[in-house]
Structure formats: structure tokens, C-alpha cells
Design an enzyme around this catalytic site. Structure first.
Site, PDB file in Angstrom:
ATOM      1  N   ARG A   1       0.836  -1.201   0.000  1.00  0.00           N
ATOM      2  CA  ARG A   1       0.000   0.000   0.000  1.00  0.00           C
ATOM      3  C   ARG A   1       0.872   1.252   0.000  1.00  0.00           C
ATOM      4  O   ARG A   1       0.564   2.237  -0.674  1.00  0.00           O
ATOM      5  CB  ARG A   1      -0.938  -0.032   1.209  1.00  0.00           C
ATOM      6  CG  ARG A   1      -1.928   1.118   1.219  1.00  0.00           C
ATOM      7  CD  ARG A   1      -3.052   0.879   2.212  1.00  0.00           C
ATOM      8  NE  ARG A   1      -2.578   0.897   3.591  1.00  0.00           N
ATOM      9  CZ  ARG A   1      -3.321   0.527   4.629  1.00  0.00           C
ATOM     10  NH1 ARG A   1      -4.568   0.102   4.444  1.00  0.00           N
ATOM     11  NH2 ARG A   1      -2.840   0.587   5.850  1.00  0.00           N
TER      12      ARG A   1
ATOM     13  N   LYS B   1      -2.574   6.538   1.744  1.00  0.00           N
ATOM     14  CA  LYS B   1      -2.437   7.118   3.084  1.00  0.00           C
ATOM     15  C   LYS B   1      -1.527   8.345   3.025  1.00  0.00           C
ATOM     16  O   LYS B   1      -0.469   8.389   3.668  1.00  0.00           O
ATOM     17  CB  LYS B   1      -1.925   6.070   4.074  1.00  0.00           C
ATOM     18  CG  LYS B   1      -3.062   5.268   4.717  1.00  0.00           C
ATOM     19  CD  LYS B   1      -2.553   4.225   5.688  1.00  0.00           C
ATOM     20  CE  LYS B   1      -3.053   4.450   7.097  1.00  0.00           C
ATOM     21  NZ  LYS B   1      -4.488   4.186   7.302  1.00  0.00           N
TER      22      LYS B   1
ATOM     23  N   GLU C   1     -16.546   6.517   4.106  1.00  0.00           N
ATOM     24  CA  GLU C   1     -15.739   6.060   5.241  1.00  0.00           C
ATOM     25  C   GLU C   1     -16.213   6.685   6.539  1.00  0.00           C
ATOM     26  O   GLU C   1     -16.945   7.683   6.548  1.00  0.00           O
ATOM     27  CB  GLU C   1     -14.263   6.436   5.033  1.00  0.00           C
ATOM     28  CG  GLU C   1     -13.650   5.716   3.861  1.00  0.00           C
ATOM     29  CD  GLU C   1     -12.163   5.493   4.050  1.00  0.00           C
ATOM     30  OE1 GLU C   1     -11.742   5.025   5.128  1.00  0.00           O
ATOM     31  OE2 GLU C   1     -11.427   5.787   3.099  1.00  0.00           O
TER      32      GLU C   1
HETATM   33  C1  LIG Z   1      -5.646   3.516   7.608  1.00  0.00           C
HETATM   34  C2  LIG Z   1      -7.032   3.823   7.191  1.00  0.00           C
HETATM   35  C3  LIG Z   1      -8.067   2.867   7.185  1.00  0.00           C
HETATM   36  C4  LIG Z   1      -7.891   1.476   7.741  1.00  0.00           C
HETATM   37  O1  LIG Z   1      -6.897   0.737   7.125  1.00  0.00           O
HETATM   38  P1  LIG Z   1      -6.302  -0.542   7.877  1.00  0.00           P
HETATM   39  O2  LIG Z   1      -5.286  -1.045   6.902  1.00  0.00           O
HETATM   40  O3  LIG Z   1      -7.403  -1.484   8.079  1.00  0.00           O
HETATM   41  O4  LIG Z   1      -5.710  -0.056   9.138  1.00  0.00           O
HETATM   42  C5  LIG Z   1      -9.299   3.243   6.690  1.00  0.00           C
HETATM   43  N1  LIG Z   1      -9.537   4.485   6.237  1.00  0.00           N
HETATM   44  C6  LIG Z   1      -8.581   5.434   6.251  1.00  0.00           C
HETATM   45  C7  LIG Z   1      -8.905   6.782   5.724  1.00  0.00           C
HETATM   46  C8  LIG Z   1      -7.306   5.133   6.722  1.00  0.00           C
HETATM   47  O5  LIG Z   1      -6.370   6.077   6.742  1.00  0.00           O
END
Ligand SMILES: *Cc1c(COP(=O)(O)O)cnc(C)c1O
Length: 338
Positions: free
Chosen positions: A82, A184, A220
Site C-alpha cells: 500500500r 495514506k 468512510e
Molecule cells: C488507515 C485507514 C483505514 C484502515 O486501514 P487498515 O489497513 O485497516 O488499518 C481506513 N480508512 C482510512 C482513511 C485510513 O487512513
């Protein structure tokens, strides 16, 4: 383990540990393995790309001390990949998966005594990739830093899961088509702080973001992915580029299908979700948070009397059971610390 440390007092907050990992690269040079150094502040140019233009990414993952008395990571290769996709989007040199995973292992090994006892929490691992070299015009930085620090965190829910109340944000969106919502990127998070804080002042745990195009479908929950369950079918927003592809989300989809449930990835309209039987959000920090209610345009819809749903609880127990090695790791998700 730190004998004198009060493990029961841990929350999801920063406890400085001993050692961090750091490596840098210049221009088009390949990444080289980095080194461990004492945890502490890092010197940086005031003109660093990350400080001026937000050229940066973060990751979040956990290491667990399991009931089999070993330290394991949960799907760290997925975090590595990722971050590579994010690096591509933000025009940064991707860190090879082997260097990423090796770095995660090294920094956790060096801070092993900070991994909480089984059941008392986990070690949260925070990798960062950023344009650390100086740049004045808006363009990619001339050099990059990849660093990892770790901190012990407590179990998200003390004394059992509790269902949270959420508010649909009517005025803000998290991500737009073609933007950076699917990676991210550090810059994605500051704009959510105001809506989140305002919702908390009104007594909600977090906001739910709808899509920026039609303002009708759920995307989300703050920084967590969304699921709802109706007639034993799970629904979750599909990954269209505006949703962060959570590793917990992916794990839950696989686990639910393995348990025989149907899972639909698609457009999840808010009007549909508020009429579901159960709902929850998920991410590394909380694993699964049951949703007790959603408020939309002043109307509050409550799920199952505000207590965690049956399928939600089943999936939570399974996933945390795999992470603690009390359930069989059927998918080979655990990566033991060598
Ligand atoms: C990190 C994150 C998640 C969750 O991701 P995981 O890999 O399950 O920890 C979901 N939404 C956002 C916006 C994130 O930054």
C-alpha cells in the site's frame, strides 16, 4: 518485557520507545537498508518537501505477543504494498517490500520489551515516507526519508466492545474522484479534524463521509472503513479510488466469506445503511467498532438497541482470535518475528 511498566494503563496514544529505524535516498538512487538509532527528533530542512507541500505517506500496523508466546505481525506485506502505491501517487521512490518488511522486523525486535503482554494491547508500528530534501518550487523533493517508530498501545475497547454513535457530515467530504483518498497521504487527514472535532462536541464518536459527487453513498468513517449487514449479507463501499483500501476491511471480507456470508462491495447508499440490521467500522487501531446509531439530517437511526450485533461480534472474535493465535490462521496472515 518491561516488568515495571503499567500495561493496564495503555490507551491508543504515544509512549516513546527506545529505538527507531531510518534510511534516506537521494534522487534516483535505489533505497538501501537503513539503520537503527535512538528514538528522538530528526533534523530537517525548513524547505523540506514534506513540510512545504505535504509530500508524505504514513502506514499503521500492529505486532502482537500471542498466546503461543511469540511476536507476530498481521499481514505486513500488505502495508508495504500500500505504501508503494501511495509513493507512486505522490511521486516518491517506492520502498522495496523486502526493505520495508525487514525494517519493521528490526525495529520491533529492538523494542521487543515494549510489546504488551497478550491481551493487554499491541505494538503499533508507524512507518513514514516523506520528501525530506529541500525544494522551493512545487515539485518532488530531491531526497527522501523512510523511517519507522513503534509505540505500545492498549486494547481499543476496555471492558468489552461498545457501540458508537456517528454523525453523517453534511458539509464536508473526505476525498474526491481523481484525488489522493485511496492512499495514506498525510495531507488527507488534517481536513478531517474540524468535522471530527465538531461531531465530538455534539456527543458523536466520529463522522461518516458521503461521496463528493452525489452526497448519497457512504464512503468512510473518519479514518476507518464502513460495513453494514442486512439479512445476513455484508455490504461495504467498493474501492473506487476515493476509499482507503483498509487491510482490516480486506481481512473481514475474506473472513466473512469463509464463514459462509455473502459480501457485496458496491455503492452503499446512506438511506440503505440506516435501515440495516448491524453496522460497524474497521481499521488497525480498533479492529472492529460496532456502530450503535447513525444520525443523518437530524434523524437518528439506531441499530439493534445500541448493542453490538451478532455477526459483528462473530467477526471481531475471529479476527482478534487469529491475531492472538487462539483461532487458526487459516489464511496464513501471521508473520512471526524471526
Ligand atoms: C488507515 C485507514 C483505514 C484502515 O486501514 P487498515 O489497513 O485497516 O488499518 C481506513 N480508512 C482510512 C482513511 C485510513 O487512513
Amino acid at each position: 518485557m518491561h516488568e515495571s511498566f503499567d500495561w493496564d494503563s495503555l490507551t491508543f496514544s504515544l509512549t516513546p520507545t527506545d529505538t527507531m529505524y531510518i534510511t534516506t535516498t537521494e534522487g534516483d538512487e535505489p533505497w538501501m537498508p537503513g539503520e537503527l538509532q535512538p528514538y528522538g527528533d530528526i533534523p530537517m530542512s525548513p524547505a523540506a518537501g514534506v513540510l512545504n507541500y505535504g509530500q508524505g505517506l504514513f502506514e499503521g500496523m500492529k505486532a502482537f505477543r500471542t498466546s503461543a508466546n511469540r511476536i507476530v505481525f498481521f499481514r505486513p506485506e500488505e502495508n508495504a504494498r500500500r505504501m508503494q502505491r501511495g509513493a507512486d501517487r505522490l511521486k516518491m521512490p517506492p520502498v522495496p517490500e523486502s526493505i520495508f518488511v525487514d525494517a519493521v522486523e528490526q525495529v520491533v525486535a529492538a523494542n521487543q520489551h515494549w510489546v504488551p503482554p497478550t491481551g493487554k494491547g499491541a505494538m503499533y508500528v508507524r512507518p513514514l515516507l516523506m520528501g525530506s530534501g529541500p525544494v522551493l518550487g512545487v515539485k518532488p523533493a530531491p531526497s527522501y526519508t523512510f523511517l519507522i517508530y513503534v509505540t505500545p498501545v492498549g486494547p481499543y475497547f476496555k471492558g468489552g466492545m461498545n457501540a458508537i454513535d456517528l454523525l453523517i457530515s453534511e458539509h464536508h467530504h473526505r476525498a474526491a474522484p481523481g484525488g489522493s483518498g485511496g492512499v495514506k497521504a498525510i495531507g488527507n487527514y488534517a481536513p478531517g479534524m474540524k468535522p471530527s472535532k465538531e461531531a465530538k462536541e455534539l456527543g458523536y464518536a466520529e463522522v461518516i463521509y458521503l461521496d463528493a459527487e452525489t452526497h448519497s453513498a457512504i464512503e468512510e468513517v473518519g479514518a476507518a472503513n464502513f460495513f453494514c449487514i442486512k439479512d445476513k449479507v455484508l455490504y461495504t463501499p467498493e474501492l473506487t479510488g476515493t476509499i482507503l483500501p483498509g487491510i482490516t476491511r480486506d481481512s473481514i471480507i475474506q473472513l466473512a466469506r469463509h464463514q459462509g456470508y455473502e459480501v457485496v462491495e458496491g455503492n452503499v447508499l446512506a438511506d440503505f445503511a440506516v435501515q440495516a440490521d448491524e453496522a460497524f467500522c474497521c481499521g488497525t487501531a480498533a479492529v472492529i467498532s460496532p456502530i450503535g446509531s447513525i444520525t443523518h439530517n437530524g434523524v437518528k437511526s439506531v441499530y439493534g438497541g445500541g448493542t453490538p450485533g451478532k455477526i459483528t461480534t462473530e467477526l471481531y472474535n475471529l479476527l482478534t482470535g487469529i491475531q492472538n493465535e487462539t483461532e487458526e490462521d487459516v489464511f496464513g496472515w501471521l508473520h512471526p518475528l524471526p
